[in-house]
Design an enzyme around this catalytic site. Structure first.
Site, PDB file in Angstrom:
ATOM      1  CB  THR A  70     -28.316 -68.124  -9.377  1.00 45.88           C
ATOM      2  OG1 THR A  70     -28.210 -68.761 -10.842  1.00 45.88           O
ATOM      3  CG2 THR A  70     -28.283 -69.240  -8.411  1.00 45.88           C
ATOM      4  CG  ASN A 140     -35.399 -71.876 -17.488  1.00 51.09           C
ATOM      5  OD1 ASN A 140     -36.576 -71.843 -16.736  1.00 51.09           O
ATOM      6  ND2 ASN A 140     -34.455 -72.894 -17.113  1.00 51.09           N
ATOM      7  CD  GLN A 168     -34.134 -67.846 -20.597  1.00 44.08           C
ATOM      8  OE1 GLN A 168     -33.905 -67.449 -21.611  1.00 44.08           O
ATOM      9  NE2 GLN A 168     -32.828 -68.588 -19.949  1.00 44.08           N
ATOM     10  CB  SER A 187     -29.581 -63.147 -15.712  1.00 47.01           C
ATOM     11  OG  SER A 187     -28.358 -63.782 -16.239  1.00 47.01           O
ATOM     12  CG  HIS A 189     -25.445 -65.111 -18.589  1.00 52.37           C
ATOM     13  ND1 HIS A 189     -25.254 -66.309 -19.148  1.00 52.37           N
ATOM     14  CD2 HIS A 189     -25.780 -65.076 -17.381  1.00 52.37           C
ATOM     15  CE1 HIS A 189     -25.887 -67.066 -18.399  1.00 52.37           C
ATOM     16  NE2 HIS A 189     -26.418 -66.447 -17.145  1.00 52.37           N
ATOM     17  CB  CYS A 311     -27.687 -74.304 -14.526  1.00 43.57           C
ATOM     18  SG  CYS A 311     -29.523 -74.132 -14.631  1.00 43.57           S
TER      19      CYS A 311
HETATM   20  N1  PLP Z   1     -33.537 -68.036 -14.051  1.00 44.54           N
HETATM   21  C1  PLP Z   1     -33.994 -68.229 -15.377  1.00 44.54           C
HETATM   22  C2  PLP Z   1     -35.325 -68.546 -15.680  1.00 44.54           C
HETATM   23  C3  PLP Z   1     -32.678 -68.672 -16.135  1.00 44.54           C
HETATM   24  O1  PLP Z   1     -32.948 -69.146 -17.219  1.00 44.54           O
HETATM   25  C4  PLP Z   1     -31.520 -68.701 -15.664  1.00 44.54           C
HETATM   26  C5  PLP Z   1     -30.340 -69.129 -16.374  1.00 44.54           C
HETATM   27  O2  PLP Z   1     -30.400 -70.003 -17.000  1.00 44.54           O
HETATM   28  C6  PLP Z   1     -31.418 -68.183 -14.104  1.00 44.54           C
HETATM   29  C7  PLP Z   1     -32.439 -67.739 -13.522  1.00 44.54           C
HETATM   30  C8  PLP Z   1     -30.034 -68.222 -13.545  1.00 44.54           C
HETATM   31  O3  PLP Z   1     -29.258 -66.892 -14.015  1.00 44.54           O
HETATM   32  P1  PLP Z   1     -27.706 -66.579 -13.929  1.00 44.54           P
HETATM   33  O4  PLP Z   1     -27.462 -67.448 -15.184  1.00 44.54           O
HETATM   34  O5  PLP Z   1     -27.566 -65.400 -14.257  1.00 44.54           O
HETATM   35  O6  PLP Z   1     -27.231 -67.022 -12.593  1.00 44.54           O
END
Ligand code: PLP
Length: 361
Positions: A70, A140, A168, A187, A189, A311
């Site tokens: 994010t 995602n 992803q 990312s 996690h 999210c």
């Molecule tokens: N971008 C995509 C394509 C995602 O799937 C996600 C999380 O689901 C994010 C950004 C956000 O990543 P983070 O959870 O590390 O903030």
């Protein structure tokens, strides 16, 4: 419990945890301190940066550690290159919402019914003042893989920087993707590193201004004491994810194909973006006759899945990705995302299908 929500997050890998532990306890120094404790921490960050750079085929000074996808997305869409941004309409909310704070404004690039952003659509969206194009590597929600090679060529012709959210995309060749882009976001996690870790990679020559001020960290571009243990863990996880990419992709593809074969034979055509190039870890389904509160029912049966992006799963709003694919509002509220990880077993997949059959009349 059957966990089929690996696109939301994945468990911490044992080797990743082992690599991190020294930096949570004995070597707790601040990497910006000039004394021995600080230097030990700075050395660990330097090594992690070099490992991330090696995996991605970039220069270590092109790697900026962030608190995750994010932050990296927000930073890129707000602060990379001057001028207007052109954003794919299926981007993550971090890009779509972050763009509202961009000085140069933005336009959206429409998607096809399969959720694809074609190079032609990018070409049409570009104007002489477009400085940045944002197209994610893999979606995602649906798993659709975007044609970055063709899009990169269009951006090159028109002098726009291409940024790709690769959060992803760990089953794709990230080195190849990094070659095509001016910047990419990652990312931790999603790849078995801890939550709150990630990176923005910005190629030399691409202009970026800081989003977080207040420190000299990350060459003065991203203030804040570095998450040393998280950074060390992120580097190990990224190395492992790319090293084992083909093995992991084959494993999840076999399970995803089995899953889709079973659900299609039970429910007919219900796979969203079927026939498109998709990452093998995601299966997004749209059921015409799904009961209300299907996700809650599945949860009661011990099945953990998401309705689209994790999210935004608390909102009753339709999925912007499905709307961009031309689905109705009703359909766009009824998507269910199953996502598979290297830990997923065939038994779990078969049980998940049985639960679905029980929950959908
Ligand atoms: N971008 C995509 C394509 C995602 O799937 C996600 C999380 O689901 C994010 C950004 C956000 O990543 P983070 O959870 O590390 O903030």
């Amino acid at each position: 419990m059957i966990y089929l929500d690996y696109a939301a997050t994945a468990p911490l890998d044992g080797e990743v945890l082992e690599a991190m532990l020294p930096y949570l306890k004995a070597n707790f120094g601040n990497p910006d301190s000039v004394h021995a404790a600080g230097r030990a921490a700075a050395h660990a960050v330097g090594e992690a940066r070099a490992r991330v750079a090696q995996v991605l085929g970039v220069n270590p000074l092109e790697v900026y550690f962030t608190s995750g996808g994010t932050e990296a997305d927000n930073w890129a869409v707000r602060c990379l290159a001057a001028g207007r941004a052109a954003l794919s309409s299926v981007e993550h909310a971090a890009v779509l919402e972050g763009a509202k704070l961009r000085e140069g404004g933005f336009v959206r690039i429409p998607a096809t019914k399969g959720g694809l952003i074609t190079a032609e659509a990018v070409r049409v969206a570009l104007t002489p003042d477009t400085g940045l194009v944002c197209v994610m590597a893999a979606n995602n929600e649906t798993g659709t893989v975007q044609p970055l090679k063709e899009i990169s060529a269009v951006c090159g012709e028109r002098g726009a920087v291409l940024f790709s959210d690769c959060v992803q995309a760990s089953l794709l060749d990230l080195k190849e993707i990094a070659k095509l882009c001016g910047a990419i976001a990652l990312s931790g996690h999603k790849i078995n590193a801890p939550k709150g870790t990630g990176a923005l990679v910005v190629k030399k020559g691409v202009k970026i201004s800081p989003m977080i001020a207040g420190g000299e960290q990350e060459r003065g571009l991203r203030g804040g004491t570095l998450n040393v243990a998280g950074i060390v863990g992120f580097a190990v996880a990224l190395e492992k994810a790319q090293r084992d990419r083909q093995k992991n992709a084959a494993h999840v593809k076999a399970l995803r194909d089995l899953f889709e074969e079973k659900v299609k034979s039970a429910f007919g055509d219900c796979v969203t973006a079927d026939g498109e190039d998709r990452i093998p870890s995601i299966s997004h389904l749209t059921f015409q006759n799904a009961p209300d509160a299907l996700l809650a029912k599945l949860d009661l049966h011990g099945l953990c899945v998401s309705g689209g992006a994790a999210c935004s799963s608390h909102s009753a709003l339709p999925s912007h990705v499905m709307l961009a694919m031309g689905k109705s509002e009703r359909e766009a509220k009824r998507g269910v995302r199953f996502s598979f990880g290297k830990e997923t077993t065939e038994e779990e997949v078969l049980k998940a299908v049985a639960i679905l059959i029980e929950c959908i009349p």
